[in-house]
Scaffold this motif. Sequence first.
Motif, short mmCIF file in Angstrom:
data_model
loop_
_atom_site.label_atom_id
_atom_site.label_comp_id
_atom_site.label_asym_id
_atom_site.label_seq_id
_atom_site.Cartn_x
_atom_site.Cartn_y
_atom_site.Cartn_z
N HIS A 90 0.83 -1.21 0.00
CA HIS A 90 0.00 0.00 0.00
C HIS A 90 0.86 1.26 0.00
O HIS A 90 0.49 2.27 -0.59
CB HIS A 90 -0.99 0.00 1.17
CG HIS A 90 -0.40 0.32 2.51
ND1 HIS A 90 0.20 -0.63 3.31
CD2 HIS A 90 -0.32 1.49 3.20
CE1 HIS A 90 0.61 -0.05 4.43
NE2 HIS A 90 0.31 1.23 4.39
N GLU A 91 2.03 1.19 0.62
CA GLU A 91 2.94 2.34 0.62
C GLU A 91 3.39 2.65 -0.80
O GLU A 91 3.39 3.81 -1.23
CB GLU A 91 4.14 2.02 1.51
CG GLU A 91 5.20 3.11 1.58
CD GLU A 91 6.37 2.67 2.42
OE1 GLU A 91 6.48 3.17 3.55
OE2 GLU A 91 7.15 1.81 1.98
N ILE A 92 3.76 1.61 -1.54
CA ILE A 92 4.23 1.79 -2.92
C ILE A 92 3.09 2.25 -3.82
O ILE A 92 3.20 3.23 -4.56
CB ILE A 92 4.82 0.48 -3.45
CG1 ILE A 92 6.08 0.10 -2.66
CG2 ILE A 92 5.13 0.58 -4.94
CD1 ILE A 92 6.51 -1.33 -2.85
N ALA A 93 1.96 1.52 -3.75
CA ALA A 93 0.85 1.80 -4.66
C ALA A 93 0.22 3.16 -4.39
O ALA A 93 -0.05 3.93 -5.32
CB ALA A 93 -0.20 0.70 -4.54
N GLN A 94 -0.01 3.47 -3.12
CA GLN A 94 -0.72 4.72 -2.79
C GLN A 94 0.17 5.94 -2.92
O GLN A 94 -0.34 7.06 -3.02
CB GLN A 94 -1.34 4.60 -1.39
CG GLN A 94 -2.47 3.58 -1.36
CD GLN A 94 -3.02 3.32 0.02
OE1 GLN A 94 -2.56 3.88 1.02
NE2 GLN A 94 -4.00 2.43 0.11
N ARG A 95 1.48 5.74 -2.92
CA ARG A 95 2.36 6.87 -3.19
C ARG A 95 2.17 7.35 -4.63
O ARG A 95 2.19 8.55 -4.91
CB ARG A 95 3.82 6.47 -2.96
CG ARG A 95 4.81 7.63 -3.19
CD ARG A 95 6.24 7.16 -3.10
NE ARG A 95 6.53 6.60 -1.80
CZ ARG A 95 7.05 5.40 -1.58
NH1 ARG A 95 7.32 4.61 -2.62
NH2 ARG A 95 7.31 4.97 -0.37
N GLU A 96 1.99 6.41 -5.54
CA GLU A 96 1.82 6.76 -6.95
C GLU A 96 0.36 6.96 -7.33
O GLU A 96 0.05 7.68 -8.28
CB GLU A 96 2.45 5.67 -7.82
CG GLU A 96 3.94 5.49 -7.52
CD GLU A 96 4.69 4.77 -8.61
OE1 GLU A 96 4.18 4.71 -9.75
OE2 GLU A 96 5.82 4.30 -8.33
N LEU A 97 -0.53 6.29 -6.60
CA LEU A 97 -1.96 6.38 -6.90
C LEU A 97 -2.72 6.34 -5.57
O LEU A 97 -3.01 5.26 -5.06
CB LEU A 97 -2.39 5.22 -7.79
CG LEU A 97 -3.81 5.28 -8.32
CD1 LEU A 97 -3.94 6.32 -9.43
CD2 LEU A 97 -4.22 3.91 -8.84
N PRO A 98 -3.03 7.50 -4.99
CA PRO A 98 -3.62 7.53 -3.65
C PRO A 98 -4.89 6.70 -3.50
O PRO A 98 -5.18 6.20 -2.41
CB PRO A 98 -3.91 9.03 -3.44
CG PRO A 98 -2.89 9.72 -4.28
CD PRO A 98 -2.74 8.86 -5.50
N GLU A 99 -5.64 6.52 -4.57
CA GLU A 99 -6.89 5.75 -4.45
C GLU A 99 -6.70 4.24 -4.57
O GLU A 99 -7.68 3.47 -4.52
CB GLU A 99 -7.90 6.21 -5.51
CG GLU A 99 -7.47 6.01 -6.95
CD GLU A 99 -6.77 7.22 -7.55
OE1 GLU A 99 -6.89 7.41 -8.78
OE2 GLU A 99 -6.12 7.96 -6.79
#
Length: 271
Positions: A90-99
């Motif tokens: 979630h840290e990796i994904a939400q850094r690039e795509l908050p949703e």
Amino acid sequence: MVSTPDWVAAGVDTTTPNVARIYDYWLGGGHNFETDRATADHLERKLPWVRQSVRLNRAFLGRSVRFMLTQGIRQFLDLGAGIPTVGNVHEIAQRELPEARVVYVDKEAVAVAHSELLLAGNDRTAVLHADVRDVAGVLESPQVRRLIDFSEPVGLLCMLLLHWIPDEDDPAGLVHAYQAPLAPGSMLAFTHITADLRPESLTAATDEMAARRGDVPHTRSREQVLGLLGDLELVEPGMVGCGNWRPAGPSDIAEDAVWNELLYAGVARKL
């Protein structure tokens, strides 16, 4: 009197080593205790490649999640996730795509208890206490139903997981059962331990694990690991050594070339 960190759930035994916290320590995280660190250091003296392999696996996780994001995937199901420590999904994904949305699944109560506190306040993530072999229980859980939309592509993550599933539990069938309800364009990212190149190292590792934990990974050959994927189609560069899957820099590759090959890694797409 030593205070207990606020990320430790009530009732968690902090005096007994835990594999999820040992993994956290090897990654440079802060969610571990002296007993975990002592055990990890002992294992590393016996198996000098183990920390590097764990870090290569984590680096591949990051690369695979970022690749999936470029392919339009916005939701992730992480099976056998452990503690969402340094470089988590979630840290990796939400850094690039908050949703972006993430559900972590693990059967270890300790990992789940720590995770629930670490993820508190993030309504786009959830953790589920379940055995991944209970596919219906996972896919029909409230956590998955809330965050995962099966009409859209899903990123399914099986990092250092499938080699813990013995042949009698049908790991290929398990992969099929998880990907069957997923929309076309969904992807599976995986790593799997192998003894193809350095069998003596893996024999030492499994002997040590048996002595320490009682659980022993099932090393599989290249052909056997490929057989777990069924009809899924590998994306380039196919299934390769973990450090050799689209490395982004020197930190993604071990200095000893053989260490890059102790884990097979790949990303496969559902057509």
